[in-house]
Design a protein around this motif. Sequence first.
Motif, PDB file in Angstrom:
ATOM      1  N   MET A  35       0.837  -1.201   0.000  1.00 16.41           N
ATOM      2  CA  MET A  35       0.000   0.000   0.000  1.00 16.41           C
ATOM      3  C   MET A  35       0.876   1.258   0.000  1.00 16.41           C
ATOM      4  N   MET A  36       0.496   2.222  -0.845  1.00 19.60           N
ATOM      5  CA  MET A  36       1.185   3.500  -0.846  1.00 19.60           C
ATOM      6  C   MET A  36       0.738   4.315   0.359  1.00 19.60           C
ATOM      7  N   LEU A  37       1.697   4.854   1.108  1.00 19.51           N
ATOM      8  CA  LEU A  37       1.387   5.649   2.296  1.00 19.51           C
ATOM      9  C   LEU A  37       1.226   7.123   1.950  1.00 19.51           C
ATOM     10  N   PHE A  38       2.153   7.663   1.167  1.00 17.75           N
ATOM     11  CA  PHE A  38       2.039   9.053   0.713  1.00 17.75           C
ATOM     12  C   PHE A  38       3.086   9.311  -0.361  1.00 17.75           C
ATOM     13  N   ARG A  39       3.011  10.464  -1.006  1.00 16.35           N
ATOM     14  CA  ARG A  39       3.977  10.841  -2.046  1.00 16.35           C
ATOM     15  C   ARG A  39       4.319  12.317  -1.910  1.00 16.35           C
ATOM     16  N   ALA A  40       5.475  12.684  -2.481  1.00 11.22           N
ATOM     17  CA  ALA A  40       5.933  14.075  -2.436  1.00 11.22           C
ATOM     18  C   ALA A  40       6.626  14.410  -3.761  1.00 11.22           C
ATOM     19  N   PRO A  41       5.992  15.232  -4.619  1.00 11.46           N
ATOM     20  CA  PRO A  41       6.607  15.610  -5.893  1.00 11.46           C
ATOM     21  C   PRO A  41       7.414  16.896  -5.786  1.00 11.46           C
ATOM     22  N   GLY A  42       8.259  17.131  -6.780  1.00 10.25           N
ATOM     23  CA  GLY A  42       9.005  18.380  -6.907  1.00 10.25           C
ATOM     24  C   GLY A  42       9.207  18.691  -8.380  1.00 10.25           C
ATOM     25  N   THR A  43       9.147  19.958  -8.765  1.00  8.03           N
ATOM     26  CA  THR A  43       9.241  20.334 -10.173  1.00  8.03           C
ATOM     27  C   THR A  43      10.275  21.433 -10.391  1.00  8.03           C
ATOM     28  N   SER A  44      10.682  21.591 -11.646  1.00  9.17           N
ATOM     29  CA  SER A  44      11.620  22.644 -12.031  1.00  9.17           C
ATOM     30  C   SER A  44      11.400  22.998 -13.492  1.00  9.17           C
ATOM     31  N   GLN A  45      11.539  24.276 -13.820  1.00  8.46           N
ATOM     32  CA  GLN A  45      11.460  24.761 -15.199  1.00  8.46           C
ATOM     33  C   GLN A  45      12.622  25.714 -15.447  1.00  8.46           C
TER      34      GLN A  45
END
Length: 292
Positions: free
Chosen positions: A193-203
Amino acid sequence: MIYWPLNKNIRLVSILAILLLSGCASQQVNTKSSVMDYLYPKSSEAVITPAIPQLTLPLRVGVAFVPASKSDSSSHNSWTGNSYSAGLSESKKTEILESVASNFRMLDFVSSIEVIPSAYLTAGGSFANLSQIQTMYGIDVIALVSYDQVQFTDEGILSLSYWTIVGAYVVSGEKNDTNTLMDTVVYDIDSKMMLFRAPGTSQISGSSTPINLSEELRADSIQGFEQAADSMVMNLNTQLDSFKKRVKENPDQVKITHSEGYSSKGGALGLLDITLFFIMMVFGFRNRVGRT
């Protein structure tokens, strides 16, 4: 009907300019790794059924990059040939994983954190591969890090100067855009089971000459990964706090038990607290006896 200039030299220069301009048109380079491709490969016939996570505190956590996808692309530059995405080096991956691990080390309910080499994760290995890693490292939970970077190159009006060799070397007519996504997904291995996620972006936007296009793209690629990783690590800290609150508010979604002798900070008295309490009681009793 097209009428060419009578002068052969003008005709030759015109043909060369057309070839160069058509060869340096819009390009795209993509490099990525995917948690979905790793955990749920299309070739697998196994049915994966998640269960309610049962976490025993303190947790033993692993962190690793999922294998890169095979769909990495390249583009062609008439001046420098094929341009391939460099992707992430192993040293840069280790640096990013250490940043992710530092967030878990600060948590009172985490007893250990293991940085797992990429070589131990096989493409499409799914939860069978995670079970092997769990046995090797003795972990309960794993944070899987993935990335997706796309680099676009288009020619601006300055590219008209490329019909001269000097212009190709000194005029920055290539417009470069680098878009990067980096994502950390935390899974409980036993329950799948997935507990949580954390994304990050850049341009990142830049420009270059056609001669040093590959060099500029590599530099923008590294900068994009670094910025996306910084954004992801900051978001990870936020998501960890949200996860702790969610577990307290919805105890039925995640079952929490404690190892023998473990108590979270702010909970029951620890062994040191109890010892100090009894020492104070003994000294207080002796002082009272001495006064009587």
